[in-house]
Design a protein around this motif. Sequence first.
Motif, PDB file in Angstrom:
ATOM      1  N   ARG A 263      98.820 110.754 -11.854  1.00 22.37           N
ATOM      2  CA  ARG A 263      98.997 111.283 -10.452  1.00 22.37           C
ATOM      3  C   ARG A 263      98.873 112.634 -10.261  1.00 22.37           C
ATOM      4  NH1 ARG A 263     104.812 109.509  -8.838  1.00 22.37           N
ATOM      5  NH2 ARG A 263     104.847 110.077 -10.996  1.00 22.37           N
ATOM      6  N   TYR A 264      99.242 113.270 -11.404  1.00 20.28           N
ATOM      7  CA  TYR A 264      99.431 114.845 -11.329  1.00 20.28           C
ATOM      8  C   TYR A 264      98.260 115.614 -11.831  1.00 20.28           C
ATOM      9  CZ  TYR A 264     104.210 114.202  -9.690  1.00 20.28           C
ATOM     10  OH  TYR A 264     105.265 113.907  -9.068  1.00 20.28           O
ATOM     11  N   ARG A 265      97.540 116.712 -11.162  1.00 18.07           N
ATOM     12  CA  ARG A 265      96.477 117.476 -11.658  1.00 18.07           C
ATOM     13  C   ARG A 265      96.857 119.007 -11.107  1.00 18.07           C
ATOM     14  NH1 ARG A 265      92.318 113.351  -8.791  1.00 18.07           N
ATOM     15  NH2 ARG A 265      93.319 111.363  -9.647  1.00 18.07           N
ATOM     16  N   PHE A 266      96.228 119.627 -11.816  1.00 19.79           N
ATOM     17  CA  PHE A 266      96.446 121.189 -11.844  1.00 19.79           C
ATOM     18  C   PHE A 266      94.959 121.842 -11.260  1.00 19.79           C
ATOM     19  CE2 PHE A 266      98.839 119.462 -15.284  1.00 19.79           C
ATOM     20  CZ  PHE A 266     100.134 120.099 -15.146  1.00 19.79           C
TER      21      PHE A 266
ATOM     22  N   PHE B  45      98.509 114.138  -6.711  1.00 18.33           N
ATOM     23  CA  PHE B  45      97.411 113.902  -5.791  1.00 18.33           C
ATOM     24  C   PHE B  45      97.550 112.427  -5.003  1.00 18.33           C
ATOM     25  CE2 PHE B  45      95.544 117.385  -6.976  1.00 18.33           C
ATOM     26  CZ  PHE B  45      94.008 117.485  -6.536  1.00 18.33           C
ATOM     27  N   ASP B  46      98.659 111.773  -5.386  1.00 23.14           N
ATOM     28  CA  ASP B  46      98.955 110.790  -4.368  1.00 23.14           C
ATOM     29  C   ASP B  46      99.606 111.242  -3.136  1.00 23.14           C
ATOM     30  OD1 ASP B  46      98.336 108.718  -6.110  1.00 23.14           O
ATOM     31  OD2 ASP B  46     100.360 108.181  -6.664  1.00 23.14           O
ATOM     32  N   LEU B  47     100.124 112.380  -2.907  1.00 23.11           N
ATOM     33  CA  LEU B  47     100.618 113.233  -1.605  1.00 23.11           C
ATOM     34  C   LEU B  47      99.774 114.248  -1.253  1.00 23.11           C
ATOM     35  CD1 LEU B  47     104.203 113.404  -2.881  1.00 23.11           C
ATOM     36  CD2 LEU B  47     103.339 111.865  -1.320  1.00 23.11           C
ATOM     37  N   TRP B  48      99.072 114.904  -2.179  1.00 23.82           N
ATOM     38  CA  TRP B  48      97.918 116.110  -1.879  1.00 23.82           C
ATOM     39  C   TRP B  48      97.112 115.720  -0.974  1.00 23.82           C
ATOM     40  CZ3 TRP B  48      98.582 121.159  -2.288  1.00 23.82           C
ATOM     41  CH2 TRP B  48      97.554 122.078  -2.151  1.00 23.82           C
TER      42      TRP B  48
ATOM     43  N   GLY C 213     104.810 107.236   5.132  1.00 25.78           N
ATOM     44  CA  GLY C 213     104.634 108.287   4.206  1.00 25.78           C
ATOM     45  C   GLY C 213     103.821 109.179   4.364  1.00 25.78           C
ATOM     46  N   GLU C 214     103.188 109.435   5.737  1.00 23.86           N
ATOM     47  CA  GLU C 214     102.475 110.433   5.886  1.00 23.86           C
ATOM     48  C   GLU C 214     103.212 112.027   6.017  1.00 23.86           C
ATOM     49  OE1 GLU C 214      98.525 110.891   8.529  1.00 23.86           O
ATOM     50  OE2 GLU C 214     100.314 111.307   9.919  1.00 23.86           O
ATOM     51  N   MET C 215     104.544 112.063   6.529  1.00 24.75           N
ATOM     52  CA  MET C 215     105.388 113.357   6.651  1.00 24.75           C
ATOM     53  C   MET C 215     105.479 113.894   5.152  1.00 24.75           C
ATOM     54  SD  MET C 215     108.868 113.821   8.183  1.00 24.75           S
ATOM     55  CE  MET C 215     108.510 114.126   9.696  1.00 24.75           C
ATOM     56  N   ARG C 216     105.525 112.917   4.225  1.00 19.37           N
ATOM     57  CA  ARG C 216     105.778 113.446   2.910  1.00 19.37           C
ATOM     58  C   ARG C 216     104.458 114.273   2.393  1.00 19.37           C
ATOM     59  NH1 ARG C 216     108.277 108.641  -0.777  1.00 19.37           N
ATOM     60  NH2 ARG C 216     109.926 107.812   0.504  1.00 19.37           N
ATOM     61  N   ARG C 217     103.281 113.477   2.695  1.00 16.37           N
ATOM     62  CA  ARG C 217     102.179 114.077   2.269  1.00 16.37           C
ATOM     63  C   ARG C 217     101.870 115.463   3.244  1.00 16.37           C
ATOM     64  NH1 ARG C 217      97.380 110.932   3.391  1.00 16.37           N
ATOM     65  NH2 ARG C 217      96.318 111.699   1.405  1.00 16.37           N
ATOM     66  N   VAL C 218     102.165 115.601   4.431  1.00 11.58           N
ATOM     67  CA  VAL C 218     101.937 116.784   5.013  1.00 11.58           C
ATOM     68  C   VAL C 218     102.674 117.801   4.591  1.00 11.58           C
ATOM     69  CG1 VAL C 218     102.219 117.950   7.433  1.00 11.58           C
ATOM     70  CG2 VAL C 218     100.997 115.651   7.281  1.00 11.58           C
TER      71      VAL C 218
ATOM     72  N   ASP D 258     108.994 114.774  -2.869  1.00  9.80           N
ATOM     73  CA  ASP D 258     108.115 114.106  -3.769  1.00  9.80           C
ATOM     74  C   ASP D 258     109.277 113.421  -4.674  1.00  9.80           C
ATOM     75  OD1 ASP D 258     106.383 113.099  -5.710  1.00  9.80           O
ATOM     76  OD2 ASP D 258     106.117 114.972  -6.693  1.00  9.80           O
ATOM     77  N   PRO D 259     109.860 112.370  -4.348  1.00  6.23           N
ATOM     78  CA  PRO D 259     110.776 111.566  -4.967  1.00  6.23           C
ATOM     79  C   PRO D 259     110.285 111.116  -6.317  1.00  6.23           C
ATOM     80  CG  PRO D 259     110.203 110.253  -3.273  1.00  6.23           C
ATOM     81  CD  PRO D 259     109.454 111.449  -2.954  1.00  6.23           C
ATOM     82  N   ARG D 260     110.799 111.123  -7.464  1.00  7.38           N
ATOM     83  CA  ARG D 260     110.635 110.642  -8.742  1.00  7.38           C
ATOM     84  C   ARG D 260     110.565 109.054  -8.628  1.00  7.38           C
ATOM     85  NH1 ARG D 260     107.649 112.457 -11.156  1.00  7.38           N
ATOM     86  NH2 ARG D 260     108.347 111.413 -13.279  1.00  7.38           N
ATOM     87  N   PRO D 261     109.651 108.371  -9.441  1.00  5.92           N
ATOM     88  CA  PRO D 261     109.591 107.051  -9.266  1.00  5.92           C
ATOM     89  C   PRO D 261     110.919 106.125  -9.142  1.00  5.92           C
ATOM     90  CG  PRO D 261     107.801 107.766 -10.589  1.00  5.92           C
ATOM     91  CD  PRO D 261     108.730 108.756 -10.190  1.00  5.92           C
TER      92      PRO D 261
END
Length: 310
Positions: A50-53, A70-73, A109-114, A279-282
Amino acid sequence: MNGPLAPLQEGLIDLSGFTVLNHYRLFGAAFLEYVDAEQPTLIHAPNDSRYRFYQFGAQYQRAITRPLNFDLWIRRPDEFKAAFNRMLDAINTAANNQLSPVDSYKRSGEMRRVLYTAQQAVGCVADSLRNANRARKRVGQVFERLILLLVQETGLTCEPRTVVLPVPGGDGFTMKYELDLVFSKNGVVWTGETPLLPGEVIGSVKTTSKDRIDKVFLDKKMISALVGRDVPVVGVFLHDVQRAKRSGSIFGIASTFKRNHFLGYSVALGSLDGVYFVDPRPEMESDGALSARIAGIETLILRDLWTLTA
């Protein structure tokens, strides 16, 4: 400062910026447009897909950004701007006591992404700066302001506040607290005569709970004792992720959330009145002991603000 990121770098450092929510919308979209145009190198975390740089070019010392979920980005500028506007519409709907219509939006979950994209765009620009310490402090200030503006968008009164509380039986001793946020409804105006009024809620806002969560619990315990009544306190955090060496790569990620410490404080010092992550941990959603105490940021903004200030 020079190059295509210069306007954003200058905007981040300028303390007069980020005074309204639209500044976050414009800044986030501008950074996404930069990514589209310049195509910085994308690096995948080997231990969590999920995570990228992003890695900037030589003009920015080939600096590498913080890990991005990138699930939220949100990657497209037009999508980000449209989603930002939908978020504001949902906040307005909830503020007008039309809570049912926003239930589906809340679940999306769109608010989290924004909010994640808006704030992490700020973080990425900060990562391109030479002065890392200055940039890190500014990122935290921008996140505090983002949460303040969101609460104000609901129509509630919200402000940072410094209070000086007398210690009962302390022969004139006092304790000073610098509070990130104090919010309430019905337009309660603080006159300075009473440090904290009934119906006011304290919000502690940090980019991460690492090395900070104990202070939030202790502040609730101490402030309630000094005021002589239970004072609601909530914690708001962006994430609990940092870069770490994993699988032979320096681009792994690791969680900074301390589960047992969090639950231990909840038992020994008493639970907080709410803990919210962008971005809560699973495990915060799969672990029953944690999910009962931790929620996504949308739960605060679209529901709990009115319960807490009742």
